[in-house]
Design a protein around this motif. Structure first.
Motif, PDB file in Angstrom:
ATOM      1  N   ILE A  65     -46.189  41.291 -65.712  1.00  0.00           N
ATOM      2  CA  ILE A  65     -44.747  41.287 -65.492  1.00  0.00           C
ATOM      3  C   ILE A  65     -44.044  41.744 -66.772  1.00  0.00           C
ATOM      4  CG2 ILE A  65     -42.752  39.870 -64.865  1.00  0.00           C
ATOM      5  CD1 ILE A  65     -44.810  37.998 -63.417  1.00  0.00           C
ATOM      6  N   SER A  66     -43.267  42.798 -66.645  1.00  0.00           N
ATOM      7  CA  SER A  66     -42.511  43.325 -67.785  1.00  0.00           C
ATOM      8  C   SER A  66     -41.407  42.346 -68.165  1.00  0.00           C
ATOM      9  CB  SER A  66     -41.858  44.662 -67.424  1.00  0.00           C
ATOM     10  OG  SER A  66     -42.815  45.591 -67.014  1.00  0.00           O
ATOM     11  N   PHE A  67     -41.259  42.117 -69.469  1.00  0.00           N
ATOM     12  CA  PHE A  67     -40.172  41.263 -69.942  1.00  0.00           C
ATOM     13  C   PHE A  67     -39.768  41.723 -71.336  1.00  0.00           C
ATOM     14  CE2 PHE A  67     -38.238  37.385 -71.636  1.00  0.00           C
ATOM     15  CZ  PHE A  67     -37.307  37.156 -70.625  1.00  0.00           C
ATOM     16  N   ASP A  68     -38.495  42.041 -71.491  1.00  0.00           N
ATOM     17  CA  ASP A  68     -37.983  42.608 -72.739  1.00  0.00           C
ATOM     18  C   ASP A  68     -37.418  41.583 -73.705  1.00  0.00           C
ATOM     19  OD1 ASP A  68     -38.464  45.370 -71.952  1.00  0.00           O
ATOM     20  OD2 ASP A  68     -36.869  45.036 -70.492  1.00  0.00           O
ATOM     21  N   GLY A  69     -37.421  40.303 -73.338  1.00  0.00           N
ATOM     22  CA  GLY A  69     -36.974  39.252 -74.246  1.00  0.00           C
ATOM     23  C   GLY A  69     -35.703  38.572 -73.777  1.00  0.00           C
ATOM     24  N   LEU A  70     -35.615  37.281 -74.091  1.00  0.00           N
ATOM     25  CA  LEU A  70     -34.432  36.495 -73.728  1.00  0.00           C
ATOM     26  C   LEU A  70     -33.181  37.121 -74.323  1.00  0.00           C
ATOM     27  CD1 LEU A  70     -35.838  32.889 -74.273  1.00  0.00           C
ATOM     28  CD2 LEU A  70     -35.373  34.016 -72.084  1.00  0.00           C
ATOM     29  N   GLY A  71     -32.177  37.263 -73.494  1.00  0.00           N
ATOM     30  CA  GLY A  71     -30.918  37.822 -73.948  1.00  0.00           C
ATOM     31  C   GLY A  71     -30.875  39.341 -73.953  1.00  0.00           C
ATOM     32  N   TYR A  72     -32.007  39.995 -73.783  1.00  0.00           N
ATOM     33  CA  TYR A  72     -32.058  41.460 -73.793  1.00  0.00           C
ATOM     34  C   TYR A  72     -32.508  42.047 -72.458  1.00  0.00           C
ATOM     35  CZ  TYR A  72     -31.739  40.947 -78.807  1.00  0.00           C
ATOM     36  OH  TYR A  72     -31.317  40.618 -80.060  1.00  0.00           O
ATOM     37  N   HIS A  73     -33.244  41.260 -71.708  1.00  0.00           N
ATOM     38  CA  HIS A  73     -33.877  41.783 -70.497  1.00  0.00           C
ATOM     39  C   HIS A  73     -32.847  42.335 -69.506  1.00  0.00           C
ATOM     40  CE1 HIS A  73     -37.394  42.285 -67.969  1.00  0.00           C
ATOM     41  NE2 HIS A  73     -36.713  41.768 -66.956  1.00  0.00           N
ATOM     42  N   ASN A  74     -31.778  41.596 -69.238  1.00  0.00           N
ATOM     43  CA  ASN A  74     -30.747  42.075 -68.311  1.00  0.00           C
ATOM     44  C   ASN A  74     -30.144  43.383 -68.802  1.00  0.00           C
ATOM     45  OD1 ASN A  74     -31.093  39.846 -66.668  1.00  0.00           O
ATOM     46  ND2 ASN A  74     -29.248  38.809 -67.326  1.00  0.00           N
ATOM     47  N   TRP A  75     -29.827  43.434 -70.074  1.00  0.00           N
ATOM     48  CA  TRP A  75     -29.227  44.631 -70.659  1.00  0.00           C
ATOM     49  C   TRP A  75     -30.179  45.825 -70.564  1.00  0.00           C
ATOM     50  CZ3 TRP A  75     -30.652  47.216 -75.277  1.00  0.00           C
ATOM     51  CH2 TRP A  75     -29.780  48.229 -75.661  1.00  0.00           C
ATOM     52  N   MET A  76     -31.450  45.606 -70.919  1.00  0.00           N
ATOM     53  CA  MET A  76     -32.437  46.683 -70.879  1.00  0.00           C
ATOM     54  C   MET A  76     -32.654  47.190 -69.456  1.00  0.00           C
ATOM     55  SD  MET A  76     -33.717  47.418 -73.931  1.00  0.00           S
ATOM     56  CE  MET A  76     -35.322  48.116 -73.614  1.00  0.00           C
ATOM     57  N   ARG A  77     -32.561  46.298 -68.481  1.00  0.00           N
ATOM     58  CA  ARG A  77     -32.821  46.653 -67.089  1.00  0.00           C
ATOM     59  C   ARG A  77     -31.558  47.059 -66.334  1.00  0.00           C
ATOM     60  NH1 ARG A  77     -38.419  46.970 -66.391  1.00  0.00           N
ATOM     61  NH2 ARG A  77     -39.168  45.965 -68.276  1.00  0.00           N
ATOM     62  N   GLY A  78     -30.398  46.835 -66.944  1.00  0.00           N
ATOM     63  CA  GLY A  78     -29.149  47.191 -66.269  1.00  0.00           C
ATOM     64  C   GLY A  78     -28.900  46.350 -65.026  1.00  0.00           C
ATOM     65  N   ASN A  79     -29.339  45.085 -65.074  1.00  0.00           N
ATOM     66  CA  ASN A  79     -29.204  44.211 -63.923  1.00  0.00           C
ATOM     67  C   ASN A  79     -28.995  42.790 -64.427  1.00  0.00           C
ATOM     68  OD1 ASN A  79     -30.066  42.302 -61.809  1.00  0.00           O
ATOM     69  ND2 ASN A  79     -30.598  44.140 -60.658  1.00  0.00           N
ATOM     70  N   ASP A  80     -27.909  42.144 -64.005  1.00  0.00           N
ATOM     71  CA  ASP A  80     -27.605  40.810 -64.523  1.00  0.00           C
ATOM     72  C   ASP A  80     -28.475  39.703 -63.947  1.00  0.00           C
ATOM     73  OD1 ASP A  80     -26.496  40.719 -61.983  1.00  0.00           O
ATOM     74  OD2 ASP A  80     -24.518  40.034 -62.640  1.00  0.00           O
ATOM     75  N   GLN A  81     -29.384  40.035 -63.038  1.00  0.00           N
ATOM     76  CA  GLN A  81     -30.327  39.049 -62.489  1.00  0.00           C
ATOM     77  C   GLN A  81     -31.760  39.270 -62.967  1.00  0.00           C
ATOM     78  OE1 GLN A  81     -30.209  38.954 -58.246  1.00  0.00           O
ATOM     79  NE2 GLN A  81     -27.989  38.912 -58.153  1.00  0.00           N
ATOM     80  N   ALA A  82     -32.013  40.331 -63.704  1.00  0.00           N
ATOM     81  CA  ALA A  82     -33.384  40.724 -64.054  1.00  0.00           C
ATOM     82  C   ALA A  82     -34.116  39.645 -64.852  1.00  0.00           C
ATOM     83  CB  ALA A  82     -33.377  42.044 -64.816  1.00  0.00           C
ATOM     84  N   GLU A  83     -33.454  39.063 -65.844  1.00  0.00           N
ATOM     85  CA  GLU A  83     -34.114  38.055 -66.681  1.00  0.00           C
ATOM     86  C   GLU A  83     -34.489  36.824 -65.867  1.00  0.00           C
ATOM     87  OE1 GLU A  83     -32.640  35.314 -70.319  1.00  0.00           O
ATOM     88  OE2 GLU A  83     -32.588  37.478 -70.708  1.00  0.00           O
ATOM     89  N   GLU A  84     -33.554  36.321 -65.100  1.00  0.00           N
ATOM     90  CA  GLU A  84     -33.823  35.137 -64.274  1.00  0.00           C
ATOM     91  C   GLU A  84     -34.934  35.412 -63.265  1.00  0.00           C
ATOM     92  OE1 GLU A  84     -31.538  32.456 -60.890  1.00  0.00           O
ATOM     93  OE2 GLU A  84     -30.347  33.640 -62.281  1.00  0.00           O
ATOM     94  N   ARG A  85     -34.917  36.579 -62.648  1.00  0.00           N
ATOM     95  CA  ARG A  85     -35.932  36.927 -61.646  1.00  0.00           C
ATOM     96  C   ARG A  85     -37.309  37.079 -62.289  1.00  0.00           C
ATOM     97  NH1 ARG A  85     -33.278  39.104 -56.790  1.00  0.00           N
ATOM     98  NH2 ARG A  85     -35.351  39.448 -55.944  1.00  0.00           N
TER      99      ARG A  85
END
Length: 101
Positions: A65-85
């Motif tokens: 599972i790709s994960f760009d880091g807390l606080g950055y994942h949503n921004w990197m993915r352009g989706n405000d649910q990406a980190e939580e998901r």
């Protein structure tokens, strides 16, 4: 692929689970005597029902599972649910006894 001696498959993309025939593809891989060794995913489409489907097919891929880091994942993915998901996908996979990376 099976006729060529290939037995292990890595599914990657983009997002492989986005494909409308994703589960049919996994089923056919196993039906042909091969197996899905790794699933490279962003975790967005991992839920309990999807994991149960994989288990019913005796699919046990390493869930990468790709994960760009807390606080950055949503921004990197352009989706405000990406980190939580993604975090939820980690938890669900572990609870369902899938190997996770």
């Amino acid at each position: 692929m099976a006729d060529c001696g290939i037995n292990a498959i890595t599914l990657t993309g983009g997002e492989p689970m986005l494909h409308p025939d994703f589960f049919d593809i996994v089923f056919e891989i196993h039906k042909q005597g091969m197996y899905v060794e790794e699933l490279n995913t962003n975790g967005f489409y991992i839920n309990k029902a999807a994991l149960i489907k994989l288990q019913m097919m005796h699919a046990d891929p390493l869930m990468k599972i790709s994960f760009d880091g807390l606080g950055y994942h949503n921004w990197m993915r352009g989706n405000d649910q990406a980190e939580e998901r993604a975090i939820n996908a980690f938890k669900l996979c572990i609870e369902s006894e899938f190997r996770v990376m």
